[in-house]
Design a protein around this motif. Structure first.
Motif, mmCIF file in Angstrom:
data_model
loop_
_atom_site.group_PDB
_atom_site.id
_atom_site.type_symbol
_atom_site.label_atom_id
_atom_site.label_comp_id
_atom_site.label_asym_id
_atom_site.label_seq_id
_atom_site.Cartn_x
_atom_site.Cartn_y
_atom_site.Cartn_z
ATOM 1 N N ALA A 1 -56.865 -75.339 -14.674
ATOM 2 C CA ALA A 1 -55.691 -75.151 -13.822
ATOM 3 C C ALA A 1 -54.865 -76.435 -13.741
ATOM 4 N N ALA A 2 -55.554 -77.586 -13.720
ATOM 5 C CA ALA A 2 -54.848 -78.863 -13.617
ATOM 6 C C ALA A 2 -53.999 -79.130 -14.846
ATOM 7 N N GLN A 3 -54.450 -78.715 -16.011
ATOM 8 C CA GLN A 3 -53.649 -78.939 -17.221
ATOM 9 C C GLN A 3 -52.369 -78.116 -17.169
ATOM 10 N N SER A 4 -52.452 -76.936 -16.591
ATOM 11 C CA SER A 4 -51.238 -76.138 -16.409
ATOM 12 C C SER A 4 -50.306 -76.796 -15.396
ATOM 13 N N PRO B 1 -43.167 -82.079 -13.070
ATOM 14 C CA PRO B 1 -42.769 -83.497 -13.026
ATOM 15 C C PRO B 1 -43.783 -84.335 -12.229
ATOM 16 N N ASP B 2 -43.872 -85.628 -12.585
ATOM 17 C CA ASP B 2 -44.834 -86.526 -11.944
ATOM 18 C C ASP B 2 -44.689 -86.527 -10.429
ATOM 19 N N GLY B 3 -43.465 -86.641 -9.954
ATOM 20 C CA GLY B 3 -43.245 -86.714 -8.515
ATOM 21 C C GLY B 3 -43.723 -85.476 -7.780
ATOM 22 N N GLY C 1 -51.356 -88.458 -12.918
ATOM 23 C CA GLY C 1 -51.341 -89.421 -14.004
ATOM 24 C C GLY C 1 -50.859 -88.835 -15.314
ATOM 25 N N LYS C 2 -50.623 -89.712 -16.286
ATOM 26 C CA LYS C 2 -50.083 -89.274 -17.570
ATOM 27 C C LYS C 2 -51.078 -88.446 -18.373
ATOM 28 N N GLN C 3 -52.374 -88.781 -18.277
ATOM 29 C CA GLN C 3 -53.392 -88.088 -19.067
ATOM 30 C C GLN C 3 -54.377 -87.313 -18.198
ATOM 31 N N GLY C 4 -54.047 -87.141 -16.922
ATOM 32 C CA GLY C 4 -54.976 -86.495 -16.019
ATOM 33 C C GLY C 4 -55.845 -87.529 -15.313
ATOM 34 N N ASN C 5 -56.480 -87.111 -14.234
ATOM 35 C CA ASN C 5 -57.226 -88.029 -13.379
ATOM 36 C C ASN C 5 -58.626 -87.466 -13.151
ATOM 37 N N TYR C 6 -59.362 -87.243 -14.245
ATOM 38 C CA TYR C 6 -60.667 -86.617 -14.137
ATOM 39 C C TYR C 6 -61.700 -87.635 -13.668
ATOM 40 N N VAL C 7 -62.240 -87.440 -12.476
ATOM 41 C CA VAL C 7 -63.275 -88.306 -11.934
ATOM 42 C C VAL C 7 -64.362 -87.430 -11.331
ATOM 43 N N PHE C 8 -65.520 -88.028 -11.143
ATOM 44 C CA PHE C 8 -66.635 -87.286 -10.570
ATOM 45 C C PHE C 8 -66.369 -87.006 -9.088
ATOM 46 N N ASP C 9 -66.556 -85.735 -8.683
ATOM 47 C CA ASP C 9 -66.436 -85.348 -7.279
ATOM 48 C C ASP C 9 -65.118 -85.841 -6.686
ATOM 49 N N SER C 10 -64.016 -85.402 -7.281
ATOM 50 C CA SER C 10 -62.705 -85.955 -6.933
ATOM 51 C C SER C 10 -62.302 -85.687 -5.487
ATOM 52 N N ASP D 1 -65.127 -95.372 -11.157
ATOM 53 C CA ASP D 1 -64.541 -94.256 -11.903
ATOM 54 C C ASP D 1 -64.205 -94.600 -13.346
ATOM 55 N N LEU D 2 -64.290 -95.878 -13.711
ATOM 56 C CA LEU D 2 -63.962 -96.261 -15.084
ATOM 57 C C LEU D 2 -64.838 -95.544 -16.106
ATOM 58 N N LEU D 3 -66.077 -95.263 -15.738
ATOM 59 C CA LEU D 3 -66.983 -94.605 -16.669
ATOM 60 C C LEU D 3 -66.451 -93.247 -17.112
ATOM 61 N N TYR D 4 -66.185 -92.372 -16.161
ATOM 62 C CA TYR D 4 -65.709 -91.034 -16.517
ATOM 63 C C TYR D 4 -64.314 -91.081 -17.115
ATOM 64 N N ARG D 5 -63.497 -92.012 -16.603
ATOM 65 C CA ARG D 5 -62.129 -92.116 -17.114
ATOM 66 C C ARG D 5 -62.133 -92.508 -18.587
ATOM 67 N N ALA D 6 -63.012 -93.456 -18.946
ATOM 68 C CA ALA D 6 -63.090 -93.894 -20.343
ATOM 69 C C ALA D 6 -63.557 -92.762 -21.245
ATOM 70 N N LEU D 7 -64.557 -92.016 -20.807
ATOM 71 C CA LEU D 7 -65.058 -90.892 -21.607
ATOM 72 C C LEU D 7 -64.002 -89.794 -21.745
ATOM 73 N N TRP D 8 -63.255 -89.558 -20.681
ATOM 74 C CA TRP D 8 -62.185 -88.547 -20.694
ATOM 75 C C TRP D 8 -61.162 -88.858 -21.793
ATOM 76 N N HIS D 9 -60.794 -90.112 -21.916
ATOM 77 C CA HIS D 9 -59.818 -90.503 -22.941
ATOM 78 C C HIS D 9 -60.473 -90.605 -24.319
ATOM 79 N N GLU D 10 -61.751 -90.957 -24.355
ATOM 80 C CA GLU D 10 -62.461 -91.100 -25.624
ATOM 81 C C GLU D 10 -62.646 -89.762 -26.334
ATOM 82 N N ALA D 11 -62.649 -88.671 -25.560
ATOM 83 C CA ALA D 11 -62.940 -87.356 -26.134
ATOM 84 C C ALA D 11 -61.994 -86.986 -27.263
#
Length: 638
Positions: A377-380, A385-387, A419-428, A456-466
């Motif tokens: 749903a978040a990708q949709s 717009p960002d704002g 955010g530009k690429q999404g903000n996927y974090v654990f238990d947001s 949150d850097l851990l999950y954020r890095a993996l999210w972009h690494e995928a």
């Protein structure tokens, strides 16, 4: 399945190596072995599963004693690899362990790792090159800790064993406490101790004396090569592959069984086992008096359908009496509240079998968690717009603070879309952890550190690494590389090995993972239904109403227990003078959490459980006022 330990490049007293092995006796109750050299000491505790003879004992070497191995795990394609190796190498056992030695000689470490399928952590000492290779399996099913604190490099399957090798307790890492309060465990590569690390999944370590270790990654899930097949083709391929995966895991020279929760994944595994086995499958389940957490009726249905030899156990709040022993087995704080029932499940299984198959991996491979719906749903929503997205997230946070009902799911989606690429974090949304309690709960040290340390850097890095444009694929990548190894597989390994029981996970066969990564997410999440493709396959084996019932999950009724007798321990443990002096938390905030929970004003069950586990861990490892053999007693003890 075993326990391994050793040192390279430092002098380790014989007594320390033996003490480390004793700490892991539960992992390998069948026998013990050591090997001493000028620069290396290796130790092994064995749980004999294949080739029960003395030929399978470790440390194991090649024909001329130049390559030495200590190995924990199973290589499921060892028979195929052995056939390839036999023309050039002499085998002295029927074990899968020996395949690693001769495979290394034949193909080198990278060539070996590209060929083996299984669960493993092993140390291989190459005498001619004076090189130690430490390796952990693709998904982190088997643990491996290491450190250079004692000089040289020391390693072990468990933290308590590694501490015995060191002969001291390192400093506690405050940043690891922050990570624990974010993830309910300490994710790799860090540990709760400064200078002590976990080798991450799908990584290997090379070490030569007087050099820094080289840590190299040898595999990652690849979601970039997806195939466009119709659903029926995928179902046929998946069905055949899962049968092969289960068949591979039925190879053992000891009795086998299965954990049966009554959910789709474990029930499907039991169904396939029953079709492939000549004798009735032994199944084991645990449940609770609280019907909201009790899946035993569903497990019984599957057991009756396939004629298994079924065994059950009911857990009550007094089951938490073993928490000192359980926490000691983990070696560091671990607050997944299904750890306790899994521990008892493994204990009940070990009375009947020595190997169990589990349903682990179904959710991570085939999109079984609610979080992936939020991601979809978040990708949709991200198209706005960002704002607009930032404003929606802020509105949802304010509405939730005001107690507006039903807003949490929308807030969950809006937080991920930021955010530009999404903000996927654990238990947001902070429903399980302390994401939005830091200012109120933390003492000065943690509050100050939290301004600098971003867990949150851990999950954020993996999210972009995928590397996939599909956010569902990214979320699954994160689950496979972090949530699964740091939490669920750690839980399974510790619970089973605490009782000398081996757990095997056919849904995490590397061929299944590779196939799953090629399946478009639109087939895994169809019309907002989770795990759709695997459920469609399960229709061939299980009743539809069992497959499509509401997901319960295998967890402890933590909130209920902490409002009953177990709750009486909270004040004396969490607000003791010793706990207050640590300074990590504000006592008045903890007291408020306890009162809110026990009066039913708010559900603080998960948070209080995490704080309770953390304080008991301090008592065990730092204060040493609590022993693993102690039983949690009434408050008068404290």
């Amino acid at each position: 399945m075993c326990g391994i330990c050793g040192t390279v490049g430092s002098v380790t007293a014989n007594s320390r190596l033996l003490a480390a092995l004793q700490r892991m006796a539960h992992r390998g109750p069948d026998c013990q072995g050591t090997r001493w050299g000028d620069r290396v000491a290796l130790g092994h505790r064995r749980l004999a599963i294949i080739d029960l003879s003395d030929d399978g004992q470790q440390p194991m070497t090649n024909e001329n004693g130049t390559i030495w191995l200590v190995f924990n795990g199973e290589i499921y394609n060892f028979a195929e690899l052995r056939t390839q190796l036999e023309p050039q190498h002499h085998f002295r056992s029927r074990t899968d362990s020996e395949v690693l030695i001769h495979g290394y000689e034949q193909w080198g470490i990278e060539g070996l790792l590209q060929r083996i399928r299984g669960m493993f952590a092993f140390a291989l000492w190459d005498e001619p090159t004076e090189t130690l290779h430490l390796v952990r399996d693709h998904l982190g099913k088997k643990p491996l800790y290491y450190t250079q604190l004692g000089g040289g490099l020391s390693f072990a399957s468990t933290l308590p064993a590694l501490l015995e090798l060191l002969g001291k307790t390192p400093e506690v890492s405050p940043s690891a406490i922050l990570d624990y309060l974010t993830y309910l465990c300490v994710p790799s590569p860090d540990s709760i101790f400064e200078g002590v690390f976990k080798l991450p999944p799908a990584h290997r370590l090379e070490y030569r004396q007087h050099q820094n270790p080289r840590i190299l990654r040898y595999w990652h899930p690849d979601f970039s090569q997806q195939e466009q097949l119709d659903e029926q083709e995928w179902l046929e391929r998946l069905d055949a592959l899962l049968k092969d995966a289960v068949r591979d895991r039925l190879v053992a020279d000891v009795p086998l069984g299965a954990f049966l929760s009554g959910g789709v994944d474990s029930s499907l595994v039991v169904a396939l086992m029953s079709q492939l086995s000549s004798n009735p499958v032994t199944t084991i389940s645990v449940g609770f008096p609280q019907q909201s957490h009790n899946e035993l009726p569903h497990a019984r249905r599957v057991a009756r359908l396939y004629g298994t030899q079924h065994h059950e156990q009911i857990l009550y709040p007094d089951a938490a009496a073993v928490l000192p022993e359980l926490i000691f087995q983990y070696g560091e704080p671990f607050a997944d509240h299904s750890a306790l029932p899994t521990y008892y499940l493994a204990k009940a299984a070990r009375d009947r079998v020595k190997v169990v198959l589990t349903g682990d991996g179904g959710d991570e491979n085939f999109a079984g968690y609610r979080g992936v719906l939020a991601v979809k749903a978040a990708q949709s929503l991200h198209r706005l717009p960002d704002g607009v997205r930032e404003g929606l997230a802020a509105l949802c946070r304010n509405l939730e603070k005001r107690g507006v009902r039903g807003i949490r799911k929308l807030r969950w989606v809006s937080e991920i879309s930021r955010g530009k690429q999404g903000n996927y974090v654990f238990d947001s949304v902070g429903s399980r952890t302390f994401r939005f309690s830091k200012q109120d709960l933390f003492g000065p040290l943690l509050r100050s550190l939290a301004q600098e340390w971003d867990s949150d850097l851990l999950y954020r890095a993996l999210w972009h690494e995928a590397g996939s444009p599909d956010w569902v694929d990214r979320a699954l990548y994160v689950d496979l590389m972090a949530l699964l190894p740091d939490d669920f597989l750690t839980k399974m390994d510790v619970a089973t090995m605490a009782h000398g029981l081996e757990a095997r996970s056919p849904l995490l066969d590397m061929r299944v993972v590779a196939l799953s990564s090629k399946i478009p997410s639109s087939l895994k999440l169809k019309q907002w239904h989770t795990k759709r493709l695997l459920k469609r396959l399960a229709e061939n084996y299980l009743p539809r109403d069992l497959i499509y019932r509401r997901k319960q999950g295998f967890s402890l009724p933590t909130s209920d227990w902490l409002r009953s007798d177990l709750g009486a321990l909270l004040h004396p443990i969490l607000l003791s003078q010793t706990a207050r002096q640590r300074g990590y938390f504000r006592p008045e905030a903890i007291a408020h959490f306890i009162d809110e929970h026990q009066q039913g004003i708010a559900d603080r069950g998960q948070s209080l459980w995490a704080l309770l586990i953390l304080e008991l861990w301090f008592q065990l490892f730092i204060d040493k006022t609590l022993s693993p053999s102690d039983v949690l007693s009434p408050p008068s003890r404290y």
